[in-house]
Scaffold this active site. Structure first.
Site, PDB file in Angstrom:
ATOM      1  N   LYS A  87      31.940  26.008  -7.593  1.00  0.00           N
ATOM      2  CA  LYS A  87      32.980  26.130  -8.635  1.00  0.00           C
ATOM      3  C   LYS A  87      33.966  24.972  -8.620  1.00  0.00           C
ATOM      4  O   LYS A  87      35.189  25.171  -8.583  1.00  0.00           O
ATOM      5  CB  LYS A  87      33.716  27.462  -8.496  1.00  0.00           C
ATOM      6  CG  LYS A  87      32.800  28.672  -8.709  1.00  0.00           C
ATOM      7  CD  LYS A  87      33.581  29.959  -8.778  1.00  0.00           C
ATOM      8  CE  LYS A  87      32.705  31.174  -8.981  1.00  0.00           C
ATOM      9  NZ  LYS A  87      31.777  31.484  -7.885  1.00  0.00           N
TER      10      LYS A  87
HETATM   11  O1  LIG Z   1      30.021  31.781 -10.441  1.00  0.00           O
HETATM   12  C1  LIG Z   1      29.682  32.835  -9.881  1.00  0.00           C
HETATM   13  O2  LIG Z   1      28.643  32.883  -9.275  1.00  0.00           O
HETATM   14  C2  LIG Z   1      30.479  34.042 -10.115  1.00  0.00           C
HETATM   15  C3  LIG Z   1      31.182  34.099 -11.303  1.00  0.00           C
HETATM   16  C4  LIG Z   1      31.788  35.287 -11.690  1.00  0.00           C
HETATM   17  O3  LIG Z   1      32.328  35.404 -12.768  1.00  0.00           O
HETATM   18  N1  LIG Z   1      31.717  36.355 -10.846  1.00  0.00           N
HETATM   19  C5  LIG Z   1      31.093  36.298  -9.637  1.00  0.00           C
HETATM   20  O4  LIG Z   1      31.049  37.320  -8.945  1.00  0.00           O
HETATM   21  N2  LIG Z   1      30.506  35.122  -9.237  1.00  0.00           N
HETATM   22  C6  LIG Z   1      29.851  35.042  -7.910  1.00  0.00           C
HETATM   23  O5  LIG Z   1      28.725  35.923  -7.918  1.00  0.00           O
HETATM   24  C7  LIG Z   1      28.592  36.578  -6.653  1.00  0.00           C
HETATM   25  C8  LIG Z   1      28.742  38.058  -6.846  1.00  0.00           C
HETATM   26  O6  LIG Z   1      28.487  38.734  -5.656  1.00  0.00           O
HETATM   27  P1  LIG Z   1      28.189  40.311  -5.590  1.00  0.00           P
HETATM   28  O7  LIG Z   1      29.326  40.965  -6.291  1.00  0.00           O
HETATM   29  O8  LIG Z   1      28.143  40.595  -4.120  1.00  0.00           O
HETATM   30  O9  LIG Z   1      26.875  40.537  -6.279  1.00  0.00           O
HETATM   31  C9  LIG Z   1      29.648  35.952  -5.743  1.00  0.00           C
HETATM   32  O10 LIG Z   1      29.038  34.871  -5.073  1.00  0.00           O
HETATM   33  C10 LIG Z   1      30.698  35.441  -6.700  1.00  0.00           C
HETATM   34  O11 LIG Z   1      31.378  34.332  -6.164  1.00  0.00           O
END
Ligand SMILES: O=C(O)c1cc(=O)[nH]c(=O)n1[C@@H]1O[C@H](COP(=O)(O)O)[C@@H](O)[C@H]1O
Length: 288
Positions: free
Chosen positions: A97
């Site tokens: 990011k």
């Molecule tokens: O850019 C991302 O990957 C991201 C964007 C977003 O809007 N929301 C989000 O949760 N993420 C990433 O997606 C992953 C979600 O993880 P879980 O919630 O464990 O499935 C994490 O690595 C967050 O940093």
């Protein structure tokens, strides 16, 4: 085959799940950690997940904060994980990011598209403007790389800035999306794919269809399903277009083994089961 062609081929063969390697020592069983350095503990856990999921997912997203938080040892595991993915012909997203002035952005591009931390895709934050995105284009073109830019994020605070209303009553994130679409349109190659994708969280039910329609020819990275409890119908609506996307799930896959008595001995097996279940739950909404 270009990077985007490889990605679409993986999706066709293995489905649209993106396994998030948000790996924490908190999830790794003690017996797997014994007599190992922190970097070995993190890497060995990732290897177990990767070896068991590589034919049921399209790509892996390595969330850098989980590794940075362990200092040099963590970054060694980060580097070794990306190397292992590359060596096994698997695709990777460096979830970093990044956002900065052009000169610094060039250094981020170099850091994550070459050398120790080389990945296929990077995540970017667009809020500093288009000159914070353009330095990545050189690597996109010369090294066949891609980026996913935050558009409508999955967190509750996404509403604080992304949804601010402009004078014409549209939400700010659409201005960002339109600019990125314009840029991506110029980069679409003969195969019909462009290298600039959008990150669209599946947790916001109201606008997913509008977003999908407006950016119909762009590829989406869709987080929020699983631990953040996004509805599978939202995910389906975001995937349901010619250009589709991938659905990230991290903790729900990595920690699935904790739900079973024999889980500690079958971490990879239960991660694999969760990938398959994720795909099925989303596909239950219709044909993709
Ligand atoms: O850019 C991302 O990957 C991201 C964007 C977003 O809007 N929301 C989000 O949760 N993420 C990433 O997606 C992953 C979600 O993880 P879980 O919630 O464990 O499935 C994490 O690595 C967050 O940093």
């Amino acid at each position: 085959m270009t990077l985007m062609e490889r990605l679409y081929k993986k999706i066709e063969e293995n489905g649209f799940v993106c396994v998030g390697l948000d790996t924490s020592l908190d999830y790794i069983p003690e017996k797997m950690k014994k007599n190992k350095s922190v970097s070995e503990q993190l890497f060995d856990f990732n290897k177990e997940i990767i070896d068991n999921t590589k034919d049921v997912c399209a790509i892996y997203k390595v969330q850098i904060a989980y590794y940075e938080s362990y200092g040099i040892e963590g970054m060694l595991a980060y580097k070794n994980t990306l190397k292992y993915l590359r060596e096994n012909d698997l695709l990777s997203i460096a979830d970093v990011k990044r956002s900065d002035i052009a000169q610094s952005a060039s250094q981020y591009a170099k850091a994550h598209f070459s050398g120790d931390f080389e990945a296929d895709f990077m995540t970017l934050n667009p809020y500093m403007g288009m000159d914070s995105i353009s330095p990545y284009l050189e690597f996109i073109k010369t090294k066949d790389k891609g980026v996913f830019v935050l558009l409508r994020t999955s967190n509750p605070g996404a509403n604080d800035f992304e949804c601010l209303r402009l004078k014409d009553d549209s939400e700010l994130f659409y201005t960002i999306g339109d600019k990125l679409k314009e840029l991506n349109d110029k980069l679409i190659d003969d195969s019909g794919y462009g290298p600039i994708g959008l990150v669209v969280g599946a947790t916001h039910k109201e606008e997913v269809e509008k977003i999908r329609k407006r950016y119909n020819n762009m590829f989406f990275l869709i987080p929020g399903f699983g631990a953040q409890k996004a509805d599978s119908l939202n995910v389906y609506n975001l995937l349901n277009s010619l250009n589709g996307g991938v659905v990230n799930s991290s903790r729900a896959i990595l920690k699935n083994y904790l739900n079973y008595d024999d889980g500690e001995d079958k971490i990879g097996y239960y991660a694999r089961e969760k990938c398959i279940e994720t795909r099925k739950e989303i596909q239950a909404n219709g044909i993709l």
